[in-house]
Design an enzyme around this catalytic site. Sequence first.
Site, PDB file in Angstrom:
ATOM      1  N   TYR A   1      34.586  55.158 -35.318  1.00  0.00           N
ATOM      2  CA  TYR A   1      34.327  55.072 -36.762  1.00  0.00           C
ATOM      3  C   TYR A   1      35.218  56.016 -37.574  1.00  0.00           C
ATOM      4  CZ  TYR A   1      31.500  55.112 -41.079  1.00  0.00           C
ATOM      5  OH  TYR A   1      31.059  55.036 -42.378  1.00  0.00           O
TER       6      TYR A   1
ATOM      7  N   LYS B   1      38.010  55.037 -40.361  1.00  0.00           N
ATOM      8  CA  LYS B   1      37.897  55.419 -41.774  1.00  0.00           C
ATOM      9  C   LYS B   1      39.108  56.254 -42.212  1.00  0.00           C
ATOM     10  CE  LYS B   1      34.014  53.412 -42.924  1.00  0.00           C
ATOM     11  NZ  LYS B   1      33.957  52.368 -43.972  1.00  0.00           N
TER      12      LYS B   1
HETATM   13  N1  LIG Z   1      25.487  55.054 -45.447  1.00  0.00           N
HETATM   14  C1  LIG Z   1      26.319  56.073 -45.267  1.00  0.00           C
HETATM   15  O1  LIG Z   1      25.913  57.220 -45.036  1.00  0.00           O
HETATM   16  C2  LIG Z   1      27.796  55.852 -45.358  1.00  0.00           C
HETATM   17  C3  LIG Z   1      28.634  56.971 -45.401  1.00  0.00           C
HETATM   18  C4  LIG Z   1      30.000  56.794 -45.496  1.00  0.00           C
HETATM   19  C5  LIG Z   1      30.521  55.533 -45.554  1.00  0.00           C
HETATM   20  N2  LIG Z   1      29.699  54.451 -45.506  1.00  0.00           N
HETATM   21  C6  LIG Z   1      30.317  53.127 -45.560  1.00  0.00           C
HETATM   22  O2  LIG Z   1      29.773  52.390 -46.617  1.00  0.00           O
HETATM   23  C7  LIG Z   1      29.853  50.991 -46.314  1.00  0.00           C
HETATM   24  C8  LIG Z   1      28.487  50.365 -46.499  1.00  0.00           C
HETATM   25  O3  LIG Z   1      27.592  50.953 -45.593  1.00  0.00           O
HETATM   26  P1  LIG Z   1      26.012  50.954 -45.811  1.00  0.00           P
HETATM   27  O4  LIG Z   1      25.514  52.250 -45.332  1.00  0.00           O
HETATM   28  O5  LIG Z   1      25.704  50.508 -47.179  1.00  0.00           O
HETATM   29  O6  LIG Z   1      25.601  49.864 -44.722  1.00  0.00           O
HETATM   30  P2  LIG Z   1      24.643  48.574 -44.800  1.00  0.00           P
HETATM   31  O7  LIG Z   1      24.471  48.129 -43.398  1.00  0.00           O
HETATM   32  O8  LIG Z   1      23.455  48.850 -45.635  1.00  0.00           O
HETATM   33  O9  LIG Z   1      25.575  47.524 -45.564  1.00  0.00           O
HETATM   34  C9  LIG Z   1      26.736  47.026 -44.962  1.00  0.00           C
HETATM   35  C10 LIG Z   1      26.950  45.596 -45.376  1.00  0.00           C
HETATM   36  O10 LIG Z   1      28.164  45.141 -44.756  1.00  0.00           O
HETATM   37  C11 LIG Z   1      27.921  43.852 -44.202  1.00  0.00           C
HETATM   38  N3  LIG Z   1      28.800  43.607 -43.075  1.00  0.00           N
HETATM   39  C12 LIG Z   1      28.820  44.231 -41.875  1.00  0.00           C
HETATM   40  N4  LIG Z   1      29.733  43.661 -41.080  1.00  0.00           N
HETATM   41  C13 LIG Z   1      30.295  42.658 -41.789  1.00  0.00           C
HETATM   42  C14 LIG Z   1      31.302  41.694 -41.506  1.00  0.00           C
HETATM   43  N5  LIG Z   1      31.893  41.640 -40.303  1.00  0.00           N
HETATM   44  N6  LIG Z   1      31.645  40.824 -42.473  1.00  0.00           N
HETATM   45  C15 LIG Z   1      31.029  40.841 -43.682  1.00  0.00           C
HETATM   46  N7  LIG Z   1      30.058  41.704 -44.000  1.00  0.00           N
HETATM   47  C16 LIG Z   1      29.701  42.609 -43.055  1.00  0.00           C
HETATM   48  C17 LIG Z   1      26.452  43.883 -43.769  1.00  0.00           C
HETATM   49  O11 LIG Z   1      25.940  42.565 -43.611  1.00  0.00           O
HETATM   50  C18 LIG Z   1      25.819  44.660 -44.900  1.00  0.00           C
HETATM   51  O12 LIG Z   1      25.409  43.803 -45.940  1.00  0.00           O
HETATM   52  C19 LIG Z   1      30.387  50.904 -44.889  1.00  0.00           C
HETATM   53  O13 LIG Z   1      31.772  50.674 -44.938  1.00  0.00           O
HETATM   54  C20 LIG Z   1      30.091  52.272 -44.335  1.00  0.00           C
HETATM   55  O14 LIG Z   1      30.969  52.623 -43.309  1.00  0.00           O
HETATM   56  C21 LIG Z   1      28.347  54.569 -45.400  1.00  0.00           C
END
Ligand SMILES: NC(=O)c1ccc[n+]([C@@H]2O[C@H](COP(=O)([O-])OP(=O)(O)OC[C@H]3O[C@@H](n4cnc5c(N)ncnc54)[C@H](O)[C@@H]3O)[C@@H](O)[C@H]2O)c1
Length: 255
Positions: A150, A154
């Site tokens: 991951y 990123k």
């Molecule tokens: N939550 C955190 O702490 C955090 C921190 C840093 C970065 N992020 C990043 O933020 C983004 C969103 O994460 P989140 O925490 O909201 O997760 P989440 O699981 O709530 O939402 C992620 C969304 O992406 C969709 N998704 C996953 N794989 C997919 C694919 N192959 N094609 C299309 N859609 C797909 C899922 O269906 C979901 O709707 C991600 O890129 C994650 O890496 C999250």
Amino acid sequence: MSKNESQELCLITGGASGIGEACARELFSRGYEIAIADKNPKGEKIASELSGKFFPLDVSESTEIDALAEAISNSGNFIHTLINCAGIIQQPLPPEELSLKTWDDIVRIDQRGTYYCSVAFAREMIKRGRGNIVNIASITAMRSVPLHAYAPAKAAVVSMTECLAAEWGRHGVRVNAVSPGHTLTPALQSAISAGERDIKLLEENALGRMVNPEEVAKAVAFLVGDESSAITGVNLPVDCGWLVAGSWHTYGGLR
Ligand SMILES: NC(=O)c1ccc[n+]([C@@H]2O[C@H](COP(=O)([O-])OP(=O)(O)OC[C@H]3O[C@@H](n4cnc5c(N)ncnc54)[C@H](O)[C@@H]3O)[C@@H](O)[C@H]2O)c1
């Protein structure tokens, strides 16, 4: 609006949940026409609440991305803003225990998916001489953490943000990244429930709390709006001060 009138849309990949959903809601509240592309059909309900469009999409499949970009372009609609938010997270495993399948999935979705969506939708932005892309990276791109697929994926997102910003700037396309800190979304909540993350440790940052998805969405809205018209190629952390607080451990921790 009549059915045949073309629309200027803001497309959010991963808009069916968490940070992506918050981005869709925030941008809608600021007057943007919303489109959600996600493999989770829940995106359809959210899009319809926001009077927007839903496109089923798996960002790990470049043929699906091409087909969607072509269909939108053929319909006369234009994606002027793209938020690359679709992503998956991983367990903090030692590399010896991390399967290559998991590694490949993360790279294919978080890194390659972000890159290829940018390329596919930038084609029309370049033709029209304007566009805006925001990539959701992560604070783990900037520090060593036990997330061996991951975090490097990123870091690649941050790097591609800089490369694409320089590449497309003269075409009127801005490319920026937002790096969320630990944000309470369904993805993080299920990692907490599975015992893969500890809430107390996730709150160890300067502000002493987790980030809300809406706070990430507001930073994204800033980067797509006119207030940031001279900003391209940056990576904006929204992390409650996790990046600045970590090194205090050496001196006994935060006071
Ligand atoms: N939550 C955190 O702490 C955090 C921190 C840093 C970065 N992020 C990043 O933020 C983004 C969103 O994460 P989140 O925490 O909201 O997760 P989440 O699981 O709530 O939402 C992620 C969304 O992406 C969709 N998704 C996953 N794989 C997919 C694919 N192959 N094609 C299309 N859609 C797909 C899922 O269906 C979901 O709707 C991600 O890129 C994650 O890496 C999250």
